[in-house]
Design an enzyme around this catalytic site. Structure first.
Site, PDB file in Angstrom:
ATOM      1  CG  ASP A 148      -1.933  -1.126   1.201  1.00  0.00           C
ATOM      2  OD1 ASP A 148      -2.405  -1.467   0.110  1.00  0.00           O
ATOM      3  OD2 ASP A 148      -2.243  -1.673   2.275  1.00  0.00           O
ATOM      4  NE  ARG A 152      -1.842   0.066  12.164  1.00  0.00           N
ATOM      5  CZ  ARG A 152      -0.848  -0.754  11.912  1.00  0.00           C
ATOM      6  NH1 ARG A 152       0.278  -0.665  12.612  1.00  0.00           N
ATOM      7  NH2 ARG A 152      -0.933  -1.667  10.968  1.00  0.00           N
ATOM      8  CG  ASP A 165      -4.792  -0.675  11.168  1.00  0.00           C
ATOM      9  OD1 ASP A 165      -5.101  -0.793  12.370  1.00  0.00           O
ATOM     10  OD2 ASP A 165      -3.970  -1.409  10.603  1.00  0.00           O
ATOM     11  CB  SER A 213      -3.535  -8.158   4.077  1.00  0.00           C
ATOM     12  OG  SER A 213      -3.432  -6.949   4.784  1.00  0.00           O
TER      13      SER A 213
END
Length: 406
Positions: free
Chosen positions: A18, A98, A127, A179
């Protein structure tokens, strides 16, 4: 801020699929803006190798590599572990990383005088919320760019097409395109065959598990570990004083070798859908287990039960990206109070994916062998007569009102 006014963007950069294509995409779609990449080291180890060269080659003006490992462990992992917080059995490995990263990202964006801050999270995931709630807390007026919510790319296959067309080097291919998210606490796997809930994960296939082995492939001989805690914080492993980070890393080795901490779960995402994932959390699973065992000695009944209830709320706050909220801070204060006497030692036996209690000791133990024994003691069993009469009085009165018995 208007799109044409955005001249400098700070990007959360991992070097994965990404974020690798986001650098050229930002430059193409935001006036050839300056892109400053920020890679946060939360324990993903070799994934950071070669990042600077890659970021610069794909168009970034510079790359920050921030070592957040101590901050992540001490200020996010350990407070969550002390709370006993889970989300539907998930040990929150991506979730509490995060806010740690978001805080550091915001600090860089402010320092650099950036016009916007960007991330590579999809519009389907949790996320995006976790990052952006962190940004809203630390840089509330900063423009946020989320390419997945803007571009025409609709799949990871199309991302790979874009990368190939723009000469962006990738470490994955179309066949191994899980992923993944990795840090010192866990590794998650999503996508490909795991999207069919009827498929058994390929635990025994070489390369699928990265932090350990399948219980089937674990040794036939058990491994014993002894963990020491002070006020709920791990301080020693097998008699050796270590930092919490060092303990987690060592437990990852021991737990991984014994097939500990593998979870296959269909979880309820914040955005409303169910999603299937496989998580590896070998050291974390051991730490949670040992801490929980020690609390059985050190916490009184009503405190333990209330803490267990609030741990659900704590876990939901972490999962939902609400770390920087008054409620999470208040719950952490409550947890810290409960941990004042959670001090002692726990021995566990690790064997083929199992964690078996093998002894627990504490100077603050509320367990009294003298009282609990089946042998002779000073406990007066006749005291139970009055207790049961009073405890059962409402039931007895209700039965009389209902005309039961004579």
């Amino acid at each position: 801020m208007k799109k044409e006014d955005i001249k400098k963007v700070v990007l959360a950069y991992s070097g994965g699929l990404d974020t690798s294509i986001i650098i050229p995409w930002l430059k193409e779609n935001y006036n050839n803006c300056e892109v400053i990449a920020v890679a946060a080291n939360v324990g993903q180890a070799d994934e950071l190798d070669g990042l600077e060269e890659k970021a610069l080659k794909t168009g970034a003006s510079k790359l920050y590599v921030l070592d957040l490992t101590d901050d992540y462990v001490d200020n996010y992992i350990i407070p969550t572990m002390k709370a006993g917080a889970l989300y539907e059995e998930y040990l929150l490995g991506t979730s509490h990383a995060r806010p740690c990263i978001a805080k550091a990202m915001a600090e860089i964006a402010i320092k650099e005088g950036a016009d916007a801050i960007a991330h590579g999270c999809t519009g389907k995931g949790n996320d995006q919320v976790r990052f952006e709630l962190g940004f809203k807390h630390f840089c509330p007026n900063m423009t946020i760019i989320a390419p997945w919510r803007e571009w025409d790319i609709k799949s990871r296959e199309e991302e790979i097409d874009y990368a190939e067309a723009h000469n962006v080097p990738l470490k994955i291919n179309r066949e191994t395109n899980y992923s993944k998210d990795k840090n010192l606490w866990h590794l998650s796997h999503e996508g490909l065959d795991l999207e069919d809930t009827g498929n058994e994960p390929m635990y025994e296939k070489k390369g699928f598990l990265e932090m350990g082995v399948s219980p089937i492939d674990a040794p036939d001989k058990p491994t014993y570990v002894e963990l020491e805690f002070e006020k709920g914080i791990p301080t020693a492993l097998d008699g050796k004083k270590m930092s919490a980070k060092e303990i987690i890393l060592k437990l990852n080795e021991l737990g991984g070798a014994n097939g500990i901490g593998i979870l296959d779960i269909v979880e309820n995402r914040l955005v409303g859908m169910k999603c299937r994932g496989v998580y590896e959390t070998p050291g974390g699973a051991i730490l949670y287990k040992a801490h929980s065992v020690l609390e059985t000695l050190c916490l009184d009944k009503i405190t333990m039960h209330e803490k267990q209830k609030l741990s659900i709320t704590f876990g939901e706050l972490v999962y939902n990206g609400q770390w920087f909220t008054p409620l999470r801070e208040a719950l952490s204060a409550f947890v810290d109070k409960t941990q004042e006497k959670v001090t002692g030692k726990v021995r566990l036996k690790l064997y083929k994916g199992n964690m078996i209690n093998a002894g627990v000791w504490s100077p603050y133990s509320l367990y009294s062998e003298e009282i609990a024994t089946f042998g002779e003691s000073d406990y007066n069993q006749k005291d139970a007569d009055g207790f049961i009469n009073l405890f059962g009085l409402p039931i007895k009165v209700q039965a009389i009102v209902d005309g039961k018995g004579k």
